[in-house]
Design an enzyme around this catalytic site. Sequence first.
Site: not given
Length: 368
Positions: A259, A35
């Site tokens: 940042y 999956k």
Amino acid sequence: MPRPLCATIHLDSMQYNLGRARSCAPLSKVWAVVKANAYGHGLERGMRGFAQADGLALVETDNAVRLRESGWIKPILLLEGIFDATDVPLLAEHNINSAVHCIEQIKMLEYTQLYRPIDVHLKMNTGMNRLGFRPEDYAAAYKRLRAIPGIRHITHMTHFANADELEHPRLAIGEQIRRFRLGADGLPGERSLSNSGGVLHQQQLAAELVSDWVRPGVMLYGGTPGGRSAHDYGLRPTMTLRSEIIGIQQLQPGDTVGYGSRFEAERSMTIGVVACGYADGYPRHAPHGTPVIVDGVRTTLVGRVSMDMMTVDLTPIANARVGSKVTLWGDGLPIDEVAQAAGTIGYELMCALARRVRVTEGRMGSDG
């Protein structure tokens, strides 16, 4: 030249890990779980890497059909079953097994005429409390399924909530097995019990966990559901994410990086900029200290991960330069270790690999 970030998929490791699953559960057939695009490795690579599995299991109906169209002739199982009555004809047309976990799915099967018999896996909720019939309702669900003319074989299935911790204080695996036996007692059909955690603990639980089918997932990709490391379990990484240093900065005490200026240098440091960021699937929330390898030397992430770049401490690497090789996880750096540092699990890192990342194939220990 392409951007230097590249994920290398090790098909040989996928084959090896499948062999480990078989050795842990030698009496069981194996559903290899593919999956989520084979946990980020690519559905077709999953089909090739697990070619020796007895069947492939996933949740996406369209990808089940895609497996058939790609040449997979052995069993396929939809772990969440069908989502709509229009899915029912696909089960017969493409010979796909379906989980059945609720009364609504039984009704879909009752009201749709099947031109070819299909096999289903009736799911019991033994404490996970996601999908499945409770033990006291299970026999009635089985009886109703059994009455549908188009249903051939019914396999009994459950899913363990805490297979990585056998004696979990809230719900031990032994208690789930007890509930499963209570609900399925006297009902004919094969049994499907263990996920990766259960497979890896087969020896500890011995006869209690023996079933006709097992459903290993993350262990096939070199990760673990928890507890001990993949190396301890004899598993090999199947995905190595590598990049390169694309810039170097010299910091003085008090300089900050990235940042938010979250990281402040306490000493003179050499900082390397790596071509990888959260848009590539690397976790933005990974903190200072998350391990990376540069030119074979272990070092750490510093500063905040940005969209396309991250910064690492090059101070321990004497000859680091633009172009130095960086391993973000995989061969030499277990993905679970990176995930743990970032407060997540290896499953998420694999599945989050972005489409823009170049993917190649290579053997373990190669440069990809």
